[in-house]
Design a protein around this motif. Structure first.
Motif, PDB file in Angstrom:
ATOM      1  N   ARG A  92       0.833  -1.206   0.000  1.00  0.00           N
ATOM      2  CA  ARG A  92       0.000   0.000   0.000  1.00  0.00           C
ATOM      3  C   ARG A  92       0.868   1.257   0.000  1.00  0.00           C
ATOM      4  NH1 ARG A  92      -3.582   2.626   4.221  1.00  0.00           N
ATOM      5  NH2 ARG A  92      -2.460   1.385   5.734  1.00  0.00           N
ATOM      6  N   PHE A  93       2.025   1.178   0.652  1.00  0.00           N
ATOM      7  CA  PHE A  93       2.862   2.367   0.794  1.00  0.00           C
ATOM      8  C   PHE A  93       3.981   2.472  -0.229  1.00  0.00           C
ATOM      9  CE2 PHE A  93       0.820   2.532   4.900  1.00  0.00           C
ATOM     10  CZ  PHE A  93       0.768   3.881   5.182  1.00  0.00           C
ATOM     11  N   ARG A  94       4.301   1.366  -0.946  1.00  0.00           N
ATOM     12  CA  ARG A  94       5.556   1.412  -1.704  1.00  0.00           C
ATOM     13  C   ARG A  94       5.520   2.457  -2.822  1.00  0.00           C
ATOM     14  NH1 ARG A  94       5.759  -4.222  -5.189  1.00  0.00           N
ATOM     15  NH2 ARG A  94       3.772  -3.928  -6.210  1.00  0.00           N
ATOM     16  N   GLY A  95       4.351   2.673  -3.425  1.00  0.00           N
ATOM     17  CA  GLY A  95       4.261   3.676  -4.474  1.00  0.00           C
ATOM     18  C   GLY A  95       4.337   5.100  -3.965  1.00  0.00           C
ATOM     19  N   ALA A  96       4.259   5.268  -2.642  1.00  0.00           N
ATOM     20  CA  ALA A  96       4.296   6.608  -2.042  1.00  0.00           C
ATOM     21  C   ALA A  96       5.720   7.104  -1.840  1.00  0.00           C
ATOM     22  CB  ALA A  96       3.553   6.587  -0.704  1.00  0.00           C
ATOM     23  N   PHE A  97       6.699   6.218  -2.025  1.00  0.00           N
ATOM     24  CA  PHE A  97       8.088   6.628  -1.764  1.00  0.00           C
ATOM     25  C   PHE A  97       8.627   7.532  -2.866  1.00  0.00           C
ATOM     26  CE2 PHE A  97       7.880   3.421   1.444  1.00  0.00           C
ATOM     27  CZ  PHE A  97       8.802   3.829   2.399  1.00  0.00           C
ATOM     28  N   GLU A  98       9.306   8.575  -2.445  1.00  0.00           N
ATOM     29  CA  GLU A  98      10.046   9.478  -3.340  1.00  0.00           C
ATOM     30  C   GLU A  98      11.512   9.401  -2.934  1.00  0.00           C
ATOM     31  OE1 GLU A  98       7.324  13.310  -3.833  1.00  0.00           O
ATOM     32  OE2 GLU A  98       7.443  12.616  -1.769  1.00  0.00           O
ATOM     33  N   GLU A  99      12.328  10.089  -3.693  1.00  0.00           N
ATOM     34  CA  GLU A  99      13.768  10.014  -3.437  1.00  0.00           C
ATOM     35  C   GLU A  99      14.123  10.355  -1.979  1.00  0.00           C
ATOM     36  OE1 GLU A  99      16.084  11.844  -6.435  1.00  0.00           O
ATOM     37  OE2 GLU A  99      17.967  11.500  -5.386  1.00  0.00           O
ATOM     38  N   ASP A 100      13.542  11.426  -1.458  1.00  0.00           N
ATOM     39  CA  ASP A 100      13.862  11.868  -0.080  1.00  0.00           C
ATOM     40  C   ASP A 100      13.460  10.853   0.958  1.00  0.00           C
ATOM     41  OD1 ASP A 100      14.503  14.175  -1.219  1.00  0.00           O
ATOM     42  OD2 ASP A 100      13.179  15.456   0.001  1.00  0.00           O
ATOM     43  N   THR A 101      12.211  10.387   0.851  1.00  0.00           N
ATOM     44  CA  THR A 101      11.718   9.464   1.872  1.00  0.00           C
ATOM     45  C   THR A 101      12.474   8.135   1.785  1.00  0.00           C
ATOM     46  OG1 THR A 101       9.865   9.198   0.347  1.00  0.00           O
ATOM     47  CG2 THR A 101       9.409  10.288   2.423  1.00  0.00           C
ATOM     48  N   PHE A 102      12.803   7.737   0.574  1.00  0.00           N
ATOM     49  CA  PHE A 102      13.555   6.491   0.416  1.00  0.00           C
ATOM     50  C   PHE A 102      14.929   6.622   1.079  1.00  0.00           C
ATOM     51  CE2 PHE A 102      16.437   3.632  -1.785  1.00  0.00           C
ATOM     52  CZ  PHE A 102      15.778   2.435  -1.610  1.00  0.00           C
ATOM     53  N   ARG A 103      15.583   7.743   0.880  1.00  0.00           N
ATOM     54  CA  ARG A 103      16.930   7.938   1.448  1.00  0.00           C
ATOM     55  C   ARG A 103      16.876   7.965   2.975  1.00  0.00           C
ATOM     56  NH1 ARG A 103      22.022   9.507  -0.240  1.00  0.00           N
ATOM     57  NH2 ARG A 103      21.428  10.080  -2.351  1.00  0.00           N
ATOM     58  N   ILE A 104      15.871   8.634   3.522  1.00  0.00           N
ATOM     59  CA  ILE A 104      15.759   8.688   4.993  1.00  0.00           C
ATOM     60  C   ILE A 104      15.501   7.288   5.546  1.00  0.00           C
ATOM     61  CG2 ILE A 104      14.322   9.552   6.890  1.00  0.00           C
ATOM     62  CD1 ILE A 104      14.022  12.126   5.105  1.00  0.00           C
ATOM     63  N   ALA A 105      14.627   6.535   4.855  1.00  0.00           N
ATOM     64  CA  ALA A 105      14.340   5.163   5.308  1.00  0.00           C
ATOM     65  C   ALA A 105      15.614   4.319   5.310  1.00  0.00           C
ATOM     66  CB  ALA A 105      13.283   4.530   4.409  1.00  0.00           C
ATOM     67  N   ALA A 106      16.370   4.402   4.215  1.00  0.00           N
ATOM     68  CA  ALA A 106      17.605   3.615   4.118  1.00  0.00           C
ATOM     69  C   ALA A 106      18.571   4.003   5.235  1.00  0.00           C
ATOM     70  CB  ALA A 106      18.252   3.837   2.753  1.00  0.00           C
ATOM     71  N   ARG A 107      18.662   5.305   5.485  1.00  0.00           N
ATOM     72  CA  ARG A 107      19.614   5.777   6.509  1.00  0.00           C
ATOM     73  C   ARG A 107      19.209   5.271   7.895  1.00  0.00           C
ATOM     74  NH1 ARG A 107      20.546  11.969   6.053  1.00  0.00           N
ATOM     75  NH2 ARG A 107      21.350  11.271   4.043  1.00  0.00           N
ATOM     76  N   ILE A 108      17.914   5.348   8.211  1.00  0.00           N
ATOM     77  CA  ILE A 108      17.460   4.881   9.532  1.00  0.00           C
ATOM     78  C   ILE A 108      17.827   3.409   9.720  1.00  0.00           C
ATOM     79  CG2 ILE A 108      15.416   4.336  10.924  1.00  0.00           C
ATOM     80  CD1 ILE A 108      14.056   6.769   9.526  1.00  0.00           C
ATOM     81  N   GLY A 109      17.498   2.589   8.732  1.00  0.00           N
ATOM     82  CA  GLY A 109      17.748   1.157   8.868  1.00  0.00           C
ATOM     83  C   GLY A 109      19.227   0.844   9.014  1.00  0.00           C
TER      84      GLY A 109
END
Ligand SMILES: [Zn+2]
Length: 471
Positions: A92-109
């Motif tokens: 449900r959420f994967r299409g909502a990712f943009e470059e910024d949100t993807f980068r923040i997610a990767a950094r957190i993990g």
């Protein structure tokens, strides 16, 4: 820089033959462990005083989905099993990712993992659609490089969807097989380092073997991977649904199906493998394939717990993965290994029967030792990935986590060496080295502002909710 880690209270090696080292000191030269024993500092050598600390190999995480680091505790999927949860949360959420949100997610993990003593991360990255506006792989390699960890990109993807393709928004449409394979070739050429001390690797990794492609495409992907000299990874047999789907679609077991498409062998590892028939365990073991065991995600989704004891006896290589944070709210290797230790025992205990009914044992207290779990989480993962890490001995890459056990949770321990796994929680890190480079110093990642990352995360969650139409 050359370094001496001195006065360790204990050293766990990750090895099968000598899981505990009698040494107290570790010498590192040019990124490699060169000596262990009782050593004297040389002129010009940096010294890390590890009094009150225990040293482990850096953890090797063999299965993750870093984009999910912004999907923790998502309410709609919180109390669902795998298939319903997939629809509710990651899809449900994967299409909502943009470059910024993807980068923040990767950094957190990645930050979470590093702060748990992890130095090698394999990410199963399947956030792909045709003509997507950002290059997720480049972001992942970039974020991993900034933190100084080894990064294995498992390039996911699919040519099929269970929904109707033409009705899907662009960001959910599957790729064409040829362009997907071309991208795997591009990524391999650009990033893949074949040598054993590689910092960057690429892996062929359809999102699932049963549903992501046609059987012919699956076979072609295996052949291309082997022609490129890269390994193969996917999800398999996470729940009983895999058994039902393989029988309904192909009239065989999930493992038989994989074997028919050449998706088995020493260069293949699967995440989960919770629901296997005995003949599937034998098939996997004979092929020398591996498992990424993800106990916290399997428990959180109620899928069950893989039988590592039988798998290891059959010859399957065992490793530990945290899986995505959408099904594991603490994606770190210390809590994952703690869970692995306890849940193997709980699993065996569930099989205990009274003697009068033919039972042979009282419980599962002998199902997994701390040494087993450390080996699975370090050298087990390194073997599956083909990397010269995961063991503390001369000649290996200096990927070392030094835990400072000065929290009350460790007070009273009879054996400090087991603390980081047995006691749960996160131990303070005196230091982490990856290829001899200090990537955590006195429990801090140089240059990382965790408070700022927390703020960015809160804003990113709001943006994702808005774009997914949640609020
Ligand atoms: Zn997964």
């Amino acid at each position: 820089m050359n370094r001496l880690i001195k006065n360790c209270t204990a050293i766990m090696t990750g090895r099968r033959d000598e899981p505990r080292s009698p040494a107290t000191d570790i010498r590192i030269e040019n990124g490699i462990i060169t000596e262990m024993g009782i050593l004297v500092a040389r002129p010009g050598e940096a010294v890390t005083d590890a009094r009150g600390c225990v040293a482990y190999p850096g953890w090797v995480n063999t299965h993750h989905h870093l984009f999910q680091s912004l999907l923790k505790g998502e309410p709609q999927g919180l109390n669902q099993s795998l298939s319903a949860w997939l629809a509710s949360t990651p899809y449900r959420f994967r299409g909502a990712f943009e470059e910024d949100t993807f980068r923040i997610a990767a950094r957190i993990g990645l930050v979470e993992l590093v702060r748990s003593g992890c130095t090698t991360v394999a990410d199963h990255h399947y956030l792909y659609w045709p003509d997507m506006p950002f290059d997720g792989a480049a972001i992942l390699f970039d974020e991993a490089e900034k933190l100084g960890v080894r990064f294995v990109l498992c390039r996911g993807g699919a040519t099929q969807t269970r929904g109707l393709e033409q009705d899907l928004p662009t960001a959910l449409r599957p790729e064409k097989f040829d362009s997907w394979m071309q991208d795997v070739e591009r990524l391999t050429g650009q990033y893949h380092q074949p040598q054993a001390d590689a910092m960057r690797r690429v892996v062929m990794a359809p999102t699932t073997t049963l549903h992501s492609t046609t059987p012919q495409e699956l076979r072609d992907s295996a052949r291309l991977a082997r022609a490129l000299g890269i390994r193969l990874h996917s999800h398999l047999s996470e729940t009983v649904d895999y058994l039902d789907a393989a029988r309904a679609k192909f009239g065989m077991t999930p493992l038989q199906f994989c074997a028919e498409q050449e998706w088995i062998g020493e260069d293949v590892w699967f995440a989960h493998l919770v629901k296997l028939l005995p003949e599937e365990i034998a098939l996997l073991g004979a092929a020398g394939s591996g498992i990424a065991h993800c106990p916290q995600s399997n428990a959180r989704l109620g899928s069950g717990i893989a039988d590592l004891v039988s798998l290891e006896q059959a010859g399957v290589k065992i490793s530990i993965g945290v899986d995505g944070a959408a099904s594991n709210e603490a994606a770190d290797m210390q809590s994952e290994t703690h869970a692995a230790w306890q849940l193997q025992r709980a699993r065996k205990g569930m099989l205990a029967q009274p003697h009068y009914a033919g039972g042979q044992f009282e419980g599962g207290g002998d199902a997994a030792t701390i040494e087993d779990v450390i080996r699975w989480g370090t050298s087990g993962g390194a073997e599956i990935l083909g990397l010269a890490t995961g063991e503390l001995r001369p000649g290996m890459a200096a990927d070392i986590a030094v835990y400072q056990l000065d929290d009350p949770r460790y007070f009273g321990l009879h054996d400090m060496a087991i603390g980081p796994v047995a006691c749960g929680g996160r131990a303070k890190l005196k230091a982490i080295l990856c290829q001899g480079r200090m990537i955590v110093d006195n429990d801090a990642i140089p240059g990382m502002d965790c408070a700022e990352l927390g703020q960015q995360a809160a804003e990113a969650v709001k943006r994702l909710q808005h774009r997914a139409g949640v609020r």
